[in-house]
Design a protein around this motif. Structure first.
Motif, PDB file in Angstrom:
ATOM      1  N   MET A 190      15.967  -4.216   2.529  1.00  0.00           N
ATOM      2  CA  MET A 190      15.796  -3.708   1.169  1.00  0.00           C
ATOM      3  C   MET A 190      16.285  -2.275   1.044  1.00  0.00           C
ATOM      4  O   MET A 190      16.997  -1.932   0.097  1.00  0.00           O
ATOM      5  CB  MET A 190      14.307  -3.778   0.784  1.00  0.00           C
ATOM      6  CG  MET A 190      14.093  -4.453  -0.500  1.00  0.00           C
ATOM      7  SD  MET A 190      12.389  -4.834  -0.932  1.00  0.00           S
ATOM      8  CE  MET A 190      11.329  -4.255   0.305  1.00  0.00           C
ATOM      9  N   CYS A 191      15.905  -1.427   1.981  1.00  0.00           N
ATOM     10  CA  CYS A 191      16.312  -0.021   1.935  1.00  0.00           C
ATOM     11  C   CYS A 191      17.827   0.102   2.061  1.00  0.00           C
ATOM     12  O   CYS A 191      18.460   0.865   1.313  1.00  0.00           O
ATOM     13  CB  CYS A 191      15.604   0.783   3.018  1.00  0.00           C
ATOM     14  SG  CYS A 191      13.857   1.060   2.680  1.00  0.00           S
ATOM     15  N   LYS A 192      18.398  -0.633   2.978  1.00  0.00           N
ATOM     16  CA  LYS A 192      19.851  -0.585   3.175  1.00  0.00           C
ATOM     17  C   LYS A 192      20.577  -0.986   1.889  1.00  0.00           C
ATOM     18  O   LYS A 192      21.511  -0.311   1.454  1.00  0.00           O
ATOM     19  CB  LYS A 192      20.245  -1.507   4.331  1.00  0.00           C
ATOM     20  CG  LYS A 192      21.714  -1.479   4.651  1.00  0.00           C
ATOM     21  CD  LYS A 192      22.031  -2.363   5.849  1.00  0.00           C
ATOM     22  CE  LYS A 192      23.514  -2.332   6.159  1.00  0.00           C
ATOM     23  NZ  LYS A 192      23.835  -3.188   7.303  1.00  0.00           N
ATOM     24  N   ALA A 221       9.982   4.809  -8.726  1.00  0.00           N
ATOM     25  CA  ALA A 221       9.884   3.682  -9.671  1.00  0.00           C
ATOM     26  C   ALA A 221      11.182   2.862  -9.656  1.00  0.00           C
ATOM     27  O   ALA A 221      11.144   1.626  -9.712  1.00  0.00           O
ATOM     28  CB  ALA A 221       9.586   4.192 -11.070  1.00  0.00           C
ATOM     29  N   GLU A 222      12.309   3.535  -9.579  1.00  0.00           N
ATOM     30  CA  GLU A 222      13.601   2.839  -9.497  1.00  0.00           C
ATOM     31  C   GLU A 222      13.639   1.963  -8.245  1.00  0.00           C
ATOM     32  O   GLU A 222      14.097   0.815  -8.285  1.00  0.00           O
ATOM     33  CB  GLU A 222      14.734   3.863  -9.465  1.00  0.00           C
ATOM     34  CG  GLU A 222      16.113   3.271  -9.349  1.00  0.00           C
ATOM     35  CD  GLU A 222      17.200   4.326  -9.182  1.00  0.00           C
ATOM     36  OE1 GLU A 222      18.319   3.921  -8.794  1.00  0.00           O
ATOM     37  OE2 GLU A 222      16.949   5.523  -9.412  1.00  0.00           O
ATOM     38  N   PHE A 223      13.149   2.496  -7.128  1.00  0.00           N
ATOM     39  CA  PHE A 223      13.124   1.728  -5.889  1.00  0.00           C
ATOM     40  C   PHE A 223      12.191   0.520  -5.998  1.00  0.00           C
ATOM     41  O   PHE A 223      12.524  -0.575  -5.541  1.00  0.00           O
ATOM     42  CB  PHE A 223      12.712   2.599  -4.701  1.00  0.00           C
ATOM     43  CG  PHE A 223      12.625   1.824  -3.429  1.00  0.00           C
ATOM     44  CD1 PHE A 223      13.775   1.443  -2.754  1.00  0.00           C
ATOM     45  CD2 PHE A 223      11.399   1.442  -2.909  1.00  0.00           C
ATOM     46  CE1 PHE A 223      13.715   0.688  -1.593  1.00  0.00           C
ATOM     47  CE2 PHE A 223      11.320   0.689  -1.754  1.00  0.00           C
ATOM     48  CZ  PHE A 223      12.482   0.312  -1.092  1.00  0.00           C
ATOM     49  N   VAL A 224      11.030   0.700  -6.604  1.00  0.00           N
ATOM     50  CA  VAL A 224      10.068  -0.408  -6.745  1.00  0.00           C
ATOM     51  C   VAL A 224      10.677  -1.517  -7.599  1.00  0.00           C
ATOM     52  O   VAL A 224      10.613  -2.699  -7.242  1.00  0.00           O
ATOM     53  CB  VAL A 224       8.729   0.083  -7.334  1.00  0.00           C
ATOM     54  CG1 VAL A 224       7.819  -1.092  -7.676  1.00  0.00           C
ATOM     55  CG2 VAL A 224       8.041   1.037  -6.373  1.00  0.00           C
ATOM     56  N   GLU A 225      11.278  -1.148  -8.726  1.00  0.00           N
ATOM     57  CA  GLU A 225      11.894  -2.152  -9.608  1.00  0.00           C
ATOM     58  C   GLU A 225      13.002  -2.903  -8.870  1.00  0.00           C
ATOM     59  O   GLU A 225      13.091  -4.129  -8.929  1.00  0.00           O
ATOM     60  CB  GLU A 225      12.440  -1.482 -10.863  1.00  0.00           C
ATOM     61  CG  GLU A 225      12.949  -2.464 -11.902  1.00  0.00           C
ATOM     62  CD  GLU A 225      11.869  -3.335 -12.510  1.00  0.00           C
ATOM     63  OE1 GLU A 225      12.173  -4.499 -12.814  1.00  0.00           O
ATOM     64  OE2 GLU A 225      10.727  -2.866 -12.675  1.00  0.00           O
ATOM     65  N   THR A 253       7.995   3.336   3.882  1.00  0.00           N
ATOM     66  CA  THR A 253       6.628   2.790   3.926  1.00  0.00           C
ATOM     67  C   THR A 253       6.375   1.893   2.720  1.00  0.00           C
ATOM     68  O   THR A 253       5.794   0.812   2.853  1.00  0.00           O
ATOM     69  CB  THR A 253       5.594   3.934   3.965  1.00  0.00           C
ATOM     70  OG1 THR A 253       5.842   4.735   5.131  1.00  0.00           O
ATOM     71  CG2 THR A 253       4.180   3.406   3.999  1.00  0.00           C
ATOM     72  N   LEU A 254       6.818   2.333   1.565  1.00  0.00           N
ATOM     73  CA  LEU A 254       6.639   1.533   0.354  1.00  0.00           C
ATOM     74  C   LEU A 254       7.360   0.192   0.492  1.00  0.00           C
ATOM     75  O   LEU A 254       6.819  -0.857   0.113  1.00  0.00           O
ATOM     76  CB  LEU A 254       7.151   2.311  -0.860  1.00  0.00           C
ATOM     77  CG  LEU A 254       6.945   1.679  -2.217  1.00  0.00           C
ATOM     78  CD1 LEU A 254       5.485   1.306  -2.459  1.00  0.00           C
ATOM     79  CD2 LEU A 254       7.428   2.627  -3.301  1.00  0.00           C
ATOM     80  N   ALA A 255       8.563   0.202   1.052  1.00  0.00           N
ATOM     81  CA  ALA A 255       9.303  -1.044   1.270  1.00  0.00           C
ATOM     82  C   ALA A 255       8.512  -1.990   2.177  1.00  0.00           C
ATOM     83  O   ALA A 255       8.436  -3.199   1.925  1.00  0.00           O
ATOM     84  CB  ALA A 255      10.669  -0.747   1.877  1.00  0.00           C
TER      85      ALA A 255
END
Length: 166
Positions: free
Chosen positions: A154-156, A25-29, A97-99
């Motif tokens: 985004m991931c980086k 959830a933190e990553f999605v936000e 994958t979500l990213a």
């Protein structure tokens, strides 16, 4: 800036990844803020994310995919996005994958990628009715390359910010 997305739904099938939900959830936000920031999508949207054991997409003959992003019109100015990610993946692969799938949400919400019954349109260029004929086609589609690029950035940025004090 007005937030154009509501709170999102994030669920794990049979609660298999329940302990990972806060991190995801933190990553999605973070990702939604990263992608949209000061940019306004063409319409408001709702987002549902499901961690699932398998993905069945009758519209796609490709058998090897870890995630899927679909959208439906709710009204003239609102869409529902549904993202599915295999929960059998490692946490790193789930985030990756979500990213990628969130990248497709961004492409669609900004009007870069339009998928309709009569074909796929990428940045106003018609790309055909079924651009996913082979696995090789998948890797050559411009919106897939664009989502890969956004995914990496985004991931980086997320991990650099989250672990900057380590």
């Amino acid at each position: 800036m007005v937030k154009k997305y509501n709170d999102f739904i994030l669920k794990s099938q049979r609660n298999r990844r329940i302990n990972d939900i806060p991190f995801i959830a933190e990553f999605v936000e973070f990702s939604l803020n990263y992608m949209f920031g000061k940019k306004s999508p063409l319409y408001d949207f709702d987002l549902e994310i499901y961690l699932v054991d398998s993905i069945n997409n009758n519209d796609n003959d490709l058998v090897d995919f870890n995630g899927l992003c679909q959208d439906w019109d709710i009204s003239n100015n609102r869409k529902l996005f549904n993202i599915k990610v295999l929960q059998t993946l490692s946490m790193g692969d789930i985030i990756d994958t979500l990213a990628h799938e969130l990248g497709h949400l961004y492409q669609t919400a900004m009007g870069h990628l339009i998928v309709e019954e009569d074909g796929w349109i990428w940045k106003k260029q018609f790309m055909g009715i079924d651009p996913y004929k082979t696995e090789e086609d998948y890797f050559n589609l411009p919106w897939e390359a664009d989502a890969d690029n956004l995914q990496r950035k985004m991931c980086k940025k997320f991990f650099a910010e989250r672990y900057k004090n380590w």
